[in-house]
Design a protein around this motif. Structure first.
Motif, PDB file in Angstrom:
ATOM      1  N   PHE A 287       0.827  -1.207   0.000  1.00 33.31           N
ATOM      2  CA  PHE A 287       0.000   0.000   0.000  1.00 33.31           C
ATOM      3  C   PHE A 287       0.863   1.259   0.000  1.00 33.31           C
ATOM      4  O   PHE A 287       0.575   2.233  -0.710  1.00 33.31           O
ATOM      5  CB  PHE A 287      -0.925  -0.017   1.221  1.00 33.31           C
ATOM      6  N   LEU A 288       1.938   1.245   0.785  1.00 30.87           N
ATOM      7  CA  LEU A 288       2.778   2.435   0.922  1.00 30.87           C
ATOM      8  C   LEU A 288       3.718   2.638  -0.256  1.00 30.87           C
ATOM      9  O   LEU A 288       3.954   3.770  -0.690  1.00 30.87           O
ATOM     10  CB  LEU A 288       3.597   2.354   2.219  1.00 30.87           C
ATOM     11  N   LEU A 289       4.270   1.559  -0.789  1.00 28.99           N
ATOM     12  CA  LEU A 289       5.311   1.678  -1.810  1.00 28.99           C
ATOM     13  C   LEU A 289       4.854   1.301  -3.211  1.00 28.99           C
ATOM     14  O   LEU A 289       5.586   1.515  -4.175  1.00 28.99           O
ATOM     15  CB  LEU A 289       6.526   0.834  -1.411  1.00 28.99           C
ATOM     16  N   GLY A 290       3.671   0.695  -3.338  1.00 22.62           N
ATOM     17  CA  GLY A 290       3.143   0.404  -4.661  1.00 22.62           C
ATOM     18  C   GLY A 290       3.385  -1.026  -5.110  1.00 22.62           C
ATOM     19  O   GLY A 290       4.240  -1.742  -4.571  1.00 22.62           O
ATOM     20  N   ASP A 291       2.632  -1.432  -6.124  1.00 25.09           N
ATOM     21  CA  ASP A 291       2.692  -2.808  -6.613  1.00 25.09           C
ATOM     22  C   ASP A 291       4.050  -3.155  -7.220  1.00 25.09           C
ATOM     23  O   ASP A 291       4.536  -4.276  -7.061  1.00 25.09           O
ATOM     24  CB  ASP A 291       1.596  -3.049  -7.652  1.00 25.09           C
ATOM     25  N   GLU A 292       4.649  -2.214  -7.948  1.00 24.57           N
ATOM     26  CA  GLU A 292       5.901  -2.528  -8.632  1.00 24.57           C
ATOM     27  C   GLU A 292       7.001  -2.903  -7.653  1.00 24.57           C
ATOM     28  O   GLU A 292       7.704  -3.898  -7.837  1.00 24.57           O
ATOM     29  CB  GLU A 292       6.340  -1.340  -9.493  1.00 24.57           C
ATOM     30  N   ILE A 293       7.133  -2.113  -6.589  1.00 24.69           N
ATOM     31  CA  ILE A 293       8.148  -2.417  -5.583  1.00 24.69           C
ATOM     32  C   ILE A 293       7.798  -3.706  -4.849  1.00 24.69           C
ATOM     33  O   ILE A 293       8.658  -4.574  -4.640  1.00 24.69           O
ATOM     34  CB  ILE A 293       8.287  -1.251  -4.586  1.00 24.69           C
ATOM     35  N   ALA A 294       6.531  -3.854  -4.442  1.00 18.30           N
ATOM     36  CA  ALA A 294       6.115  -5.047  -3.702  1.00 18.30           C
ATOM     37  C   ALA A 294       6.326  -6.307  -4.539  1.00 18.30           C
ATOM     38  O   ALA A 294       6.805  -7.333  -4.037  1.00 18.30           O
ATOM     39  CB  ALA A 294       4.658  -4.925  -3.276  1.00 18.30           C
ATOM     40  N   ASP A 295       5.972  -6.254  -5.819  1.00 22.86           N
ATOM     41  CA  ASP A 295       6.178  -7.418  -6.685  1.00 22.86           C
ATOM     42  C   ASP A 295       7.663  -7.709  -6.854  1.00 22.86           C
ATOM     43  O   ASP A 295       8.083  -8.871  -6.884  1.00 22.86           O
ATOM     44  CB  ASP A 295       5.532  -7.178  -8.055  1.00 22.86           C
ATOM     45  N   GLY A 296       8.476  -6.648  -6.958  1.00 25.76           N
ATOM     46  CA  GLY A 296       9.914  -6.845  -7.095  1.00 25.76           C
ATOM     47  C   GLY A 296      10.535  -7.504  -5.878  1.00 25.76           C
ATOM     48  O   GLY A 296      11.557  -8.181  -5.985  1.00 25.76           O
ATOM     49  N   LEU A 297       9.908  -7.301  -4.713  1.00 30.94           N
ATOM     50  CA  LEU A 297      10.391  -7.922  -3.475  1.00 30.94           C
ATOM     51  C   LEU A 297       9.699  -9.256  -3.198  1.00 30.94           C
ATOM     52  O   LEU A 297       9.887  -9.839  -2.138  1.00 30.94           O
ATOM     53  CB  LEU A 297      10.159  -6.975  -2.297  1.00 30.94           C
ATOM     54  N   ALA A 298       8.904  -9.720  -4.151  1.00 28.31           N
ATOM     55  CA  ALA A 298       8.191 -10.999  -4.036  1.00 28.31           C
ATOM     56  C   ALA A 298       7.260 -11.017  -2.829  1.00 28.31           C
ATOM     57  O   ALA A 298       7.105 -12.048  -2.161  1.00 28.31           O
ATOM     58  CB  ALA A 298       9.182 -12.162  -3.966  1.00 28.31           C
ATOM     59  N   ILE A 299       6.632  -9.886  -2.544  1.00 23.79           N
ATOM     60  CA  ILE A 299       5.656  -9.801  -1.460  1.00 23.79           C
ATOM     61  C   ILE A 299       4.307 -10.267  -1.990  1.00 23.79           C
ATOM     62  O   ILE A 299       3.787  -9.728  -2.967  1.00 23.79           O
ATOM     63  CB  ILE A 299       5.553  -8.361  -0.920  1.00 23.79           C
ATOM     64  N   ALA A 300       3.740 -11.268  -1.358  1.00 27.72           N
ATOM     65  CA  ALA A 300       2.478 -11.847  -1.820  1.00 27.72           C
ATOM     66  C   ALA A 300       1.337 -10.857  -1.661  1.00 27.72           C
ATOM     67  O   ALA A 300       1.329 -10.027  -0.740  1.00 27.72           O
ATOM     68  CB  ALA A 300       2.174 -13.123  -1.047  1.00 27.72           C
TER      69      ALA A 300
END
Length: 413
Positions: free
Chosen positions: A328-341
């Motif tokens: 929510f805070l950093l966005g989908d692109e960053i979260a996906d890059g960190l493999a956050i489900a």
């Protein structure tokens, strides 16, 4: 030699040595450095790209301490130095004492009134700041490639919880009453951190693992420090603004000022410290925004960060919930890059209900968010995260010079 003469000599010698020579091996930017020093607290400057500027005063000194084998003794002595107004411990090497005596002086442009106002701001926004420092800024550090690699391969990468506690101390100290006053601890924290940065600059180039992965020869340039700086106050203010948290202009300016002083105390040249939020955002658009990217090292650090809440037995801070807030805070692109489900419940709940929750909490709206359960969950999350953040500060935290890099043959803690 008096302090001013000694400092000038170090600057001149360092500029020709650690600064001038190493600048030739500094990786180039995708775009030339263009931020003007006229937008800095100094109001002027040479305009040299900070990618090629380190901290020659501290670097030369700390490299000598490490090579002389004096770092363990220095660490023992400095454990007793905890308050800004406290005299330096007896027995420190003379060259270190001389450096620390002037490094601990606040800049002439410090405004005590603004620092007092910043304390009020931190009191009012403490719950938000804890979450933003911990998740927005903390997780952002894992997608700042140079910072992620430096943390991962340095001593801090072995015991991430210990490193997080020291990072939390910086955020806690700057928000404390009298942070820069005689009874505060922010000056001590900054000076010790400046020395640690110098130690890492000396040690990391000796790590074959870091050398193999890095695209620079010396870590933690002035540019890198400002990148991290923008991941803290600039990122925090961006989020508070996006959430429409009502902040009076004088409080916003005061919060910025407290971090301007911090940058100076960390050894950043005044010509690189933005003089306003507009200038901070302008600089961040060049040094922070374009370089955000996942790395193998950063993804591993992020996974370990998301697991820390579980270890504290705070049920609402499970890995999934922390991951959802990170997304929510950093966005989908960053979260996906960190493999956050992706979280099927928390992800849409945050998107739909967080804005109304903030509005109600700030008194902008008098109606509750879509569901009362969401209001309670968000409020409880803020409270629990604040407890988590402060939990790292329950034991005395000593910021100390590392004497080695991470032993990659040992599993991290």
């Amino acid at each position: 030699m008096d302090e001013l003469s000694r400092r000038n000599a170090l600057l001149a010698g360092g500029a020709l040595g650690a600064f001038g020579a190493l600048a030739m091996v500094t990786p180039a930017r995708a775009e030339p450095w263009s931020w003007s020093p006229q937008g800095s607290v100094a109001g002027d400057g040479a305009g040299v790209d900070p990618l090629g500027v380190w901290d020659p005063e501290a670097d030369e000194l700390v490299a000598s301490l490490l090579d002389r084998g004096e770092a363990p003794r220095v660490n023992d002595l400095l454990r007793t130095w905890t308050r800004n107004g406290q005299p330096l411990p007896a027995g420190l090497p003379t060259d270190l004492r001389d450096f620390m005596e002037y490094a601990r002086q606040l800049p002439q442009w410090t405004d005590p009134g603004k620092l007092a106002t910043a304390v009020d701001f931190n009191k009012k926004r403490g719950l938000y700041l804890g979450v933003l420092y911990g998740l927005a800024s903390g997780m952002m550090s894992t997608v700042i490639p140079k910072e992620a690699r430096a943390v991962y391969y340095s001593k801090g990468g072995h015991d991430l919880k210990d490193r997080i506690s020291k990072t939390a101390k910086l955020g806690y100290d700057i928000g404390s009453a009298n942070a820069y006053g005689p009874d505060g601890q922010m000056v001590v924290t900054c000076v010790k951190t400046r020395l640690v940065h110098a130690a890492v600059r000396h040690l990391l180039p000796q790590s074959p693992h870091w050398v193999h992965s890095a695209d620079e020869d010396i870590p933690i340039s002035q540019n890198d420090i400002m990148v991290t700086w923008h991941s803290l106050p600039t990122t925090v203010m961006r989020h508070l603004t996006a959430w429409k948290v009502p902040i009076p202009a004088h409080e916003s300016d005061a919060f910025l000022h407290s971090w301007q002083v911090a940058a100076h105390m960390l050894g950043v040249r005044d010509e690189y410290i933005p003089n306003s939020w507009d200038q901070a955002n302008s600089q961040a658009a060049q040094v922070l925004d374009p370089i955000i990217a996942p790395t193998p090292e950063g993804a591993k650090l992020a996974d370990r960060l998301l697991r820390l809440g579980f270890n504290l037995d705070l049920a609402i801070l499970s890995k999934g919930v922390l991951g959802a807030f990170t997304r929510f805070l950093l966005g989908d692109e960053i979260a996906d890059g960190l493999a956050i489900a992706r979280e099927p419940v928390w992800d849409p709940l945050l998107r739909v209900s967080w804005g109304p929750f903030i509005a109600v909490r700030e008194g902008v709206l008098t109606i509750a968010p879509p569901t009362q359960e969401a209001y309670w969950l968000f409020d409880e999350f803020l409270r629990q995260f604040a407890l988590w953040y402060l939990a790292e500060l329950r034991m005395p935290i000593s910021i100390e010079l590392p004497t080695m890099n991470r032993d990659m043959s040992r599993p991290p803690r």
